[in-house]
Scaffold this motif. Structure first.
Motif, mmCIF file in Angstrom:
data_model
loop_
_atom_site.group_PDB
_atom_site.id
_atom_site.type_symbol
_atom_site.label_atom_id
_atom_site.label_comp_id
_atom_site.label_asym_id
_atom_site.label_seq_id
_atom_site.Cartn_x
_atom_site.Cartn_y
_atom_site.Cartn_z
ATOM 1 N N PRO A 186 36.437 -5.095 43.290
ATOM 2 C CA PRO A 186 37.629 -4.763 43.922
ATOM 3 C C PRO A 186 37.850 -5.156 45.573
ATOM 4 O O PRO A 186 38.907 -5.407 46.100
ATOM 5 N N ARG A 223 38.881 -8.300 46.210
ATOM 6 C CA ARG A 223 39.917 -8.854 45.700
ATOM 7 C C ARG A 223 39.520 -9.469 44.320
ATOM 8 O O ARG A 223 40.231 -10.506 43.569
ATOM 9 N N ASN A 224 38.360 -8.932 43.570
ATOM 10 C CA ASN A 224 37.826 -9.387 42.487
ATOM 11 C C ASN A 224 37.684 -11.076 42.355
ATOM 12 O O ASN A 224 37.874 -11.544 41.300
ATOM 13 N N GLU A 228 45.099 -4.045 43.441
ATOM 14 C CA GLU A 228 45.042 -4.985 44.456
ATOM 15 C C GLU A 228 45.359 -6.602 43.906
ATOM 16 O O GLU A 228 45.948 -7.012 44.514
ATOM 17 N N ALA A 229 44.199 -6.592 42.965
ATOM 18 C CA ALA A 229 44.314 -8.094 42.401
ATOM 19 C C ALA A 229 43.694 -8.218 41.147
ATOM 20 O O ALA A 229 42.948 -7.568 40.661
ATOM 21 N N SER A 287 42.667 -11.363 40.335
ATOM 22 C CA SER A 287 41.723 -12.001 40.935
ATOM 23 C C SER A 287 42.203 -13.029 41.938
ATOM 24 O O SER A 287 43.040 -13.687 41.635
ATOM 25 N N ALA A 288 41.359 -13.054 43.001
ATOM 26 C CA ALA A 288 41.668 -14.037 44.344
ATOM 27 C C ALA A 288 41.007 -15.436 44.052
ATOM 28 O O ALA A 288 41.248 -16.161 44.740
ATOM 29 N N GLY A 320 48.672 -7.253 41.073
ATOM 30 C CA GLY A 320 48.261 -7.702 42.338
ATOM 31 C C GLY A 320 48.254 -9.183 42.419
ATOM 32 O O GLY A 320 48.873 -9.973 41.771
#
Length: 262
Positions: free
Chosen positions: A21, A24-25, A59-60, A62-63, A107
């Motif tokens: 996390p 943002r994974n 939040e994410a 995955s980025a 996210g």
């Protein structure tokens, strides 16, 4: 088990969580490689009838690929080719998993994260989710199969828009493009993911397996007249299964069927 990828395999629904996390994974090279083995194990577990992918926190999803890997694993064309083998092996394994798959998106879902989500069968997102493929900001190209999967989901015009502009879009545009199957309010998200996964898992697993094979083939070649006789007859093989007989019997008896995958 790799602590950066958490696996909750209880009952008929397995959940895979990208557990970084603070980043943002983002998915590292080793995570892509480990994911293949994790999915191989789930493929062999006949009790698993649905797999849910998600990111830790809200939040994410995955980025995407971890930018820190570029110095070691993606610094020139030869290293990028080696990296792509691990990356594509993971996405191909997601796409070809015998049981249905869900991306539960909260996210940011961008880059390799969106490309992984495009390899799953269903994508559910919260209202605040964001999507994009900003590869033009890094000066790199998306791969052939990455583009193929996104085009199959969203269509060529939408993928051109995302890849060539590098823009990050909101969930409304993602729905309009076809990237997202459904949008759920934050407070209802967990319940909806659980409900959908349970509904899928309670269905006939052999039928789900064959539907996935058939739809994957149709996404590449929609002309059914080009099917081989063996491929054409795939639609009939479940009629020889115990699950088919159980489904018909349960319908007549007005009860819930108990499918065994046989």
């Amino acid at each position: 088990m790799n602590e950066q990828i958490l696996i909750d395999n209880a009952g008929s629904v397995a959940t895979i969580t990208f557990n970084r996390p603070d980043q943002r994974n983002a998915i590292s090279y080793e995570m892509w490689r480990n994911l293949v083995g994790i999915l191989d194990d789930l493929e062999d577990d006949v009790a698993v009838r649905c797999v849910v992918f998600r990111g830790a926190g809200d939040e994410a999803f995955s980025a995407g690929a971890d930018i820190k890997d570029f110095d070691e694993h993606r610094y020139d064309s030869a290293s990028a080719s080696r990296y792509a083998k691990a990356f594509e092996s993971a996405l191909d394994r997601v796409e070809r998993l015998r049981c249905p798959t869900i991306s539960a998106i909260q996210g940011f879902c961008v880059g390799g994260g969106l490309e992984l989500a495009a390899a799953t069968d269903i994508r559910i997102a919260t209202k605040g989710s964001r999507f994009g493929v900003p590869v033009n900001r890094l000066g790199l190209t998306a791969g052939w199969d990455e583009l193929r999967r996104m085009i199959a989901v969203a269509g060529l015009p939408a993928v051109k828009y995302l890849v060539l502009s590098g823009r990050i879009i909101d969930v409304g545009d993602a729905v309009r493009f076809g990237l997202v199957t459904s949008v759920v309010a934050d407070e209802d998200f967990e319940a909806e993911v659980e409900k959908l996964a349970s509904q899928i898992a309670s269905g006939a697993p052999l039928a789900a397996r064959d539907h996935k094979i058939m739809m994957r083939r149709l996404s590449v070649e929609p002309d059914t007249e080009k099917l081989s006789e063996e491929d054409f007859n795939l639609q009939f093989r479940v009629f020889d299964s115990a699950d088919f007989r159980e489904g018909v019997r349960a319908f007549k008896e007005k009860r819930r069927p108990e499918f065994r995958g046989e």
